[in-house]
Design an enzyme around this catalytic site. Structure first.
Site, PDB file in Angstrom:
ATOM      1  N   THR A  31       0.822  -1.217   0.000  1.00  0.00           N
ATOM      2  CA  THR A  31       0.000   0.000   0.000  1.00  0.00           C
ATOM      3  C   THR A  31       0.860   1.273   0.000  1.00  0.00           C
ATOM      4  OG1 THR A  31      -0.135  -0.308   2.395  1.00  0.00           O
ATOM      5  CG2 THR A  31      -2.068  -0.983   1.091  1.00  0.00           C
ATOM      6  N   ASN A  33       3.755   1.390  -1.608  1.00  0.00           N
ATOM      7  CA  ASN A  33       4.182   1.503  -3.004  1.00  0.00           C
ATOM      8  C   ASN A  33       3.100   2.218  -3.827  1.00  0.00           C
ATOM      9  OD1 ASN A  33       6.238  -0.141  -2.077  1.00  0.00           O
ATOM     10  ND2 ASN A  33       5.504  -1.994  -3.092  1.00  0.00           N
ATOM     11  N   TYR A  88      11.903  -6.871   5.870  1.00  0.00           N
ATOM     12  CA  TYR A  88      12.127  -8.047   5.027  1.00  0.00           C
ATOM     13  C   TYR A  88      13.462  -7.943   4.312  1.00  0.00           C
ATOM     14  CZ  TYR A  88      10.444  -5.447   0.884  1.00  0.00           C
ATOM     15  OH  TYR A  88      10.266  -4.539  -0.129  1.00  0.00           O
ATOM     16  N   TRP A 102      10.388 -10.357   8.877  1.00  0.00           N
ATOM     17  CA  TRP A 102      10.282 -10.197  10.329  1.00  0.00           C
ATOM     18  C   TRP A 102       9.216  -9.114  10.537  1.00  0.00           C
ATOM     19  CZ3 TRP A 102      14.703 -11.021   7.659  1.00  0.00           C
ATOM     20  CH2 TRP A 102      15.550 -12.051   8.091  1.00  0.00           C
ATOM     21  N   LYS A 225      -6.143  -7.784 -13.175  1.00  0.00           N
ATOM     22  CA  LYS A 225      -4.790  -7.798 -13.754  1.00  0.00           C
ATOM     23  C   LYS A 225      -4.404  -9.255 -14.005  1.00  0.00           C
ATOM     24  CE  LYS A 225      -4.217  -5.630  -9.975  1.00  0.00           C
ATOM     25  NZ  LYS A 225      -3.580  -5.266  -8.687  1.00  0.00           N
ATOM     26  N   ASP A 258       1.014  -3.020  -7.641  1.00  0.00           N
ATOM     27  CA  ASP A 258       0.875  -1.801  -6.822  1.00  0.00           C
ATOM     28  C   ASP A 258       0.960  -0.550  -7.695  1.00  0.00           C
ATOM     29  OD1 ASP A 258       1.070  -3.675  -4.767  1.00  0.00           O
ATOM     30  OD2 ASP A 258       3.195  -3.263  -4.412  1.00  0.00           O
TER      31      ASP A 258
END
Ligand code: ADP
Length: 297
Positions: A31, A33, A88, A102, A225, A258
């Site tokens: 979100t 991005n 991450y 994490w 998509k 995104d």
């Protein structure tokens, strides 16, 4: 007065391998991005805001600063004492990327924990954007609070856009994921699923089936998509088919969906032409996957 696009979810620290065994620190999350690309695609008539929660430590401060420096409003970013942000790591094994996370105790898991803050954000929003990942990271109680707040805003005239972004590993079980995603679809006007995920987790045989299922949930517009495949729309019950944009060399498909969502929503909400807007989304996604990284300038 400017219209406000409020994106809701989790931004994480990203550790991406550099050339020499080192790691580069960045910030990303589905979100975030979309908010980042929205800032670059919506006209100046719009304000882009991000709603999340961070900790009160140094990395949380840097993340908030990164979001602010990108021109995104941070008024709805809550600070949670004694927590920090999720992280991450991108791992490379013979050129194949995989991700280690994490995030199980991240501050963002509390983003719907303050009803007054949620209400303030909703009252000001012209458009609300969220995803299945936003819901997945919340407790059952907070998922309900968030969906109630969003549906209240919608009753007051906000437009709600939702990307199901199905990630079963973030949910307690697949059935809960399917149920909550369909509940979220029920409070949304525009739904932006990716067929590959939907086929896998809902068994949709084709993009048309994905479009119908979300159309039946009540959304007036669904845009499905499908990677390099045809994009299928369902606009007030009417099916449309749209050519993808061909990409010569794909470098990194991170944030394809995104960025598509941001490019599509900017064009659709500003100009109202569905085909042109799908083209705008696909063109932006094509540029993003031609370069490395989630956030491509
Ligand atoms: P997600 O990234 O959410 O899994 P998709 O893979 O369905 O989403 O891709 C989103 C959009 O990105 C597609 O609709 C298309 O516009 C673009 N895209 C993704 N992969 C490709 C590709 N290989 N070639 C051209 N466009 C692509």
């Amino acid at each position: 007065m400017k219209r406000k696009f409020v994106s809701i979810g989790e931004c994480m620290v990203e550790m991406a391998p550099g050339g020499n065994g080192d790691y580069r620190l960045g910030f990303a999350g589905d979100t975030l991005n979309t908010a980042w690309y929205a800032k670059r695609t919506f006209s100046d008539d719009w304000e882009i805001a991000y709603l999340t929660a961070v900790g009160d430590d140094e990395i949380s401060r840097r993340m908030t600063e990164f979001i602010r420096d990108a021109g995104i409003r941070t008024d709805f970013i809550q600070k949670i004492p004694d927590r920090t942000v999720g992280l991450y790591l991108i791992q490379l094994n013979h050129g194949e990327r995989s991700f280690a996370y994490w995030r199980s105790d991240s501050a963002a898991r509390q983003l719907a924990g303050d009803p007054a803050r949620l209400e303030a954000a909703m009252v000001s929003a012209g458009v609300i954007y969220f995803s299945g990942i936003t819901l997945a990271i919340l407790s059952a109680h907070h998922r309900t609070s968030l969906l109630e707040a969003i549906s209240g805003a919608r009753r007051n005239g906000a437009i709600v856009a939702f990307d199901p972004n199905l990630r079963p590993r973030l949910w307690e079980d697949a059935e809960t994921m399917r149920q909550m995603v369909m509940s979220a679809a029920g409070v949304s006007d525009i739904i932006l699923p990716s067929h590959e995920d939907e086929a896998l987790h809902f068994g949709d045989p084709a993009p048309d089936a994905t479009a119908s299922r979300y159309g039946d949930a009540g959304a007036s517009l669904v845009v499905v998509k499908n990677g390099p495949g045809e994009i299928v729309s369902l606009d007030h019950g009417e099916i449309g088919r749209h050519d993808p944009v061909l990409v010569d060399s794909i470098v990194d498909t991170t944030a394809a969906g995104d960025s598509f969502n941001a490019g599509f929503l900017a064009a659709y909400l500003e100009r109202g032409d569905l085909s042109l807007a799908i083209r705008a989304g696909a063109e932006l996604a094509a540029r993003v996957i031609s370069r490395r990284g989630a956030l491509v300038d």
